[in-house]
Design a protein around this motif. Structure first.
Motif, PDB file in Angstrom:
ATOM      1  N   ALA A  38      10.682   4.676   7.530  1.00 61.81           N
ATOM      2  CA  ALA A  38       9.652   4.166   6.304  1.00 61.81           C
ATOM      3  C   ALA A  38      10.419   2.948   5.598  1.00 61.81           C
ATOM      4  O   ALA A  38       9.660   2.041   5.307  1.00 61.81           O
ATOM      5  N   ALA A  39      11.794   2.907   5.711  1.00 65.47           N
ATOM      6  CA  ALA A  39      12.337   1.793   5.158  1.00 65.47           C
ATOM      7  C   ALA A  39      12.074   0.471   5.906  1.00 65.47           C
ATOM      8  O   ALA A  39      11.655  -0.536   5.465  1.00 65.47           O
ATOM      9  N   HIS A  40      12.295   0.702   7.162  1.00 65.74           N
ATOM     10  CA  HIS A  40      11.919  -0.480   8.102  1.00 65.74           C
ATOM     11  C   HIS A  40      10.408  -0.858   7.983  1.00 65.74           C
ATOM     12  O   HIS A  40      10.275  -2.110   8.138  1.00 65.74           O
ATOM     13  N   ALA A  41       9.539   0.091   8.115  1.00 63.87           N
ATOM     14  CA  ALA A  41       8.120  -0.238   7.930  1.00 63.87           C
ATOM     15  C   ALA A  41       7.735  -1.091   6.410  1.00 63.87           C
ATOM     16  O   ALA A  41       6.738  -1.893   6.514  1.00 63.87           O
ATOM     17  N   THR A  42       8.450  -0.779   5.553  1.00 64.20           N
ATOM     18  CA  THR A  42       8.156  -1.800   4.162  1.00 64.20           C
ATOM     19  C   THR A  42       9.169  -2.887   3.952  1.00 64.20           C
ATOM     20  O   THR A  42       9.155  -3.285   2.965  1.00 64.20           O
ATOM     21  N   GLY A  43      10.085  -2.862   4.881  1.00 67.17           N
ATOM     22  CA  GLY A  43      11.085  -4.023   4.779  1.00 67.17           C
ATOM     23  C   GLY A  43      12.182  -3.725   3.725  1.00 67.17           C
ATOM     24  O   GLY A  43      12.799  -4.719   2.865  1.00 67.17           O
ATOM     25  N   THR A  44      12.403  -2.327   3.461  1.00 67.50           N
ATOM     26  CA  THR A  44      13.463  -1.944   2.297  1.00 67.50           C
ATOM     27  C   THR A  44      14.843  -1.662   3.126  1.00 67.50           C
ATOM     28  O   THR A  44      14.846  -1.334   4.344  1.00 67.50           O
ATOM     29  N   ASP A  45      15.909  -1.966   2.402  1.00 61.20           N
ATOM     30  CA  ASP A  45      17.185  -1.760   2.923  1.00 61.20           C
ATOM     31  C   ASP A  45      17.535  -0.676   3.196  1.00 61.20           C
ATOM     32  O   ASP A  45      17.588   0.247   2.044  1.00 61.20           O
ATOM     33  N   PRO A  46      17.605   0.076   4.150  1.00 61.15           N
ATOM     34  CA  PRO A  46      17.928   1.492   4.390  1.00 61.15           C
ATOM     35  C   PRO A  46      19.498   1.705   4.047  1.00 61.15           C
ATOM     36  O   PRO A  46      19.843   2.925   4.046  1.00 61.15           O
ATOM     37  N   ARG A  47      20.130   0.582   3.903  1.00 62.44           N
ATOM     38  CA  ARG A  47      21.431   1.224   3.403  1.00 62.44           C
ATOM     39  C   ARG A  47      21.789   0.969   2.081  1.00 62.44           C
ATOM     40  O   ARG A  47      22.873   1.332   1.266  1.00 62.44           O
ATOM     41  N   ASP A  48      20.719   0.873   1.121  1.00 65.51           N
ATOM     42  CA  ASP A  48      20.484   1.021  -0.313  1.00 65.51           C
ATOM     43  C   ASP A  48      19.232   1.530  -0.645  1.00 65.51           C
ATOM     44  O   ASP A  48      18.413   1.041  -1.194  1.00 65.51           O
TER      45      ASP A  48
ATOM     46  N   LYS B 143       0.865  -1.150   0.199  1.00 61.73           N
ATOM     47  CA  LYS B 143       0.197   0.053   0.158  1.00 61.73           C
ATOM     48  C   LYS B 143       0.975   1.319  -0.046  1.00 61.73           C
ATOM     49  O   LYS B 143       0.514   2.494  -0.388  1.00 61.73           O
ATOM     50  N   ALA B 144       2.149   1.357   0.389  1.00 62.13           N
ATOM     51  CA  ALA B 144       3.057   2.319   0.260  1.00 62.13           C
ATOM     52  C   ALA B 144       4.050   2.324  -0.677  1.00 62.13           C
ATOM     53  O   ALA B 144       5.103   3.072  -0.727  1.00 62.13           O
ATOM     54  N   ALA B 145       3.852   1.349  -1.697  1.00 60.17           N
ATOM     55  CA  ALA B 145       4.672   1.204  -2.623  1.00 60.17           C
ATOM     56  C   ALA B 145       5.208   2.327  -3.474  1.00 60.17           C
ATOM     57  O   ALA B 145       6.247   2.957  -3.935  1.00 60.17           O
TER      58      ALA B 145
END
Length: 426
Positions: free
Chosen positions: A337-347, A307-309
């Motif tokens: 925001a990265a954490h909530a979506t499972g996105t790598d905050p280092r990239d 939903k946040a894509a």
């Protein structure tokens, strides 16, 4: 939350209503701070603080967001950064946005607030080892709860969605059921639902009081309200995947309905460009990076990361420059925001948000065991060696709802908001 935050959770504007970068504020989003460079040669209560901008209105907020973001990324913060935060606490448990002389006791002129206090609770609980400080802060928050069950920014000010939500987040983070914290038979959820606006006209948003005290649909308040209604704090993970949120009319919505209604409002506001907008002082509308990041967290928590894509992709393409100019709270918002979506905050769109955040303050002690395990064999070994060298010090692994700005009626300026042993005494 947060920051909402909110929110995050920015630059100071001196007129009545100012925008939020991270969590509990009102309308727009300037920037959480003016520089992301690491502080140097600091004195007067800023030793150990993240960011080099004036901390008068957002010091505790941005420090709390930074520590929370580091924790989600597996980074062990510098002990001096944690001490800076604990030193800011007043003897009654409350926090002000910033105290230049922590050794001086707080008095009636010390402008403590619910947002700084609730954010600090979440950060100190996350890093651990400060149970007394957390308990005293929670005690103060409960002591200033309004009769409707909610909180305003300052003690005694009218309840609103942003402040109520960030306190809900502090309660939930410390494993306290917000529904059991009551004043006059009313819980924080009662106050929050009172700020939920109808579908007709307001699209299910949460409102923030205008200068006349009338709740007005507001994206920042809505992002915070969604998290608050879900019983979540500034750090939130993706919820179960649901159908696209729609606004369901009801005279007495449940918490889940109010959260879905708020998510529907945010989705509608993001549909055209993938980002929220704001305008300050009659200027043209501009992208609102901070509130867009908060909306990503809220949408993911309510209906799953898909939903946040769209707003997440927009942030990955566009937010690096904003964060670099704005400082630690902005980096923290993006990491959350990265954490909530499972996105790598280092990239994150090619940017290492974690390294950039770390560079704005004292070098962390290292990275957690689970974070090291995700690195390559060589990098993981280097990180573990660095952590071993710095377990008792602050040097080491080098280089995290605005911050929010909150309207305080009668003052005429906007205030910035960005465990478990013995606390440090101020």
């Amino acid at each position: 939350m947060n920051v909402r935050r909110r929110s995050s959770a920015a630059a100071l504007a001196a007129i009545a209503v100012i925008g939020a970068a991270a969590a509990p504020a009102v309308a727009a989003d300037p920037s959480p701070s003016t520089s992301s460079s690491a502080p140097s040669g600091k004195s007067g209560g800023t030793d150990g603080l993240y960011g080099s901008a004036d901390p008068q209105y957002d010091g505790v907020w941005r420090q709390s967001l930074a520590l929370l973001a580091q924790d989600t990324a597996g980074v062990i913060p510098s002990s001096s950064a944690v001490k800076w935060l604990t030193d800011q606490q007043c003897d009654n448990g409350a926090f002000a946005p910033f105290r230049a002389d922590p050794a001086k006791a707080c008095d009636a002129k010390t402008m403590v607030d619910t947002n700084s206090t609730a954010a600090a609770v979440q950060a100190l609980w996350a890093v651990g080892g400060h149970g007394d400080a957390v308990e005293e802060a929670l005690g103060w928050l409960k002591s200033v709860q309004n009769a409707d069950g909610g909180w305003g920014y300052t003690p005694g000010s009218p309840s609103e969605a942003n402040s109520t939500s960030v306190v809900i987040g502090a309660l939930a983070a410390t494993e306290t059921d917000p529904g059991t914290v009551k004043k006059g038979g009313k819980s924080p959820y009662d106050a929050l639902l009172a700020a939920a606006l109808p579908c007709a006209g307001d699209g299910g948003a949460f409102g923030y009081p205008d200068q006349d005290g009338k709740p007005v649909a507001n994206a920042d308040a809505t992002a915070a309200g969604v998290l608050g209604a879900l019983g979540k704090g500034l750090v939130a993970e993706a919820g179960e995947k649901t159908a696209d949120a729609t606004c369901t009319a009801s005279d007495q919505p449940t918490r889940e309905q109010a959260a879905a209604n708020g998510a529907a409002y945010l989705a509608g506001a993001l549909a055209k460009d993938g980002h929220l907008t704001s305008a300050l002082g009659g200027s043209a509308e501009q992208p609102d990076y901070g509130n867009t990041a908060d909306a990503v967290v809220a949408l993911a928590a309510q209906g799953g990361k898909d939903k946040a894509a769209k707003p997440l992709a927009w942030l990955e393409r566009n937010a690096a420059k904003w964060a670099g100019e704005s400082g630690p709270a902005a980096y923290a918002q993006l990491i959350l925001a990265a954490h909530a979506t499972g996105t790598d905050p280092r990239d994150f769109g090619g940017t290492d948000l974690v390294a950039a955040l770390n560079a704005t303050g004292p070098a962390p002690q290292g990275v957690s065991a689970e974070d090291s395990a995700t690195a390559s064999d060589e990098d993981g070994k280097d990180q573990k060696d660095q952590k071993d060298q710095n377990e008792d010090g602050d040097s080491g692994f080098g280089v995290w709802w605005f911050v929010g700005v909150c309207l305080v009626f009668g003052i005429g300026i906007g205030f910035l908001l960005s465990g478990r042993t013995k606390k440090q005494q101020p």
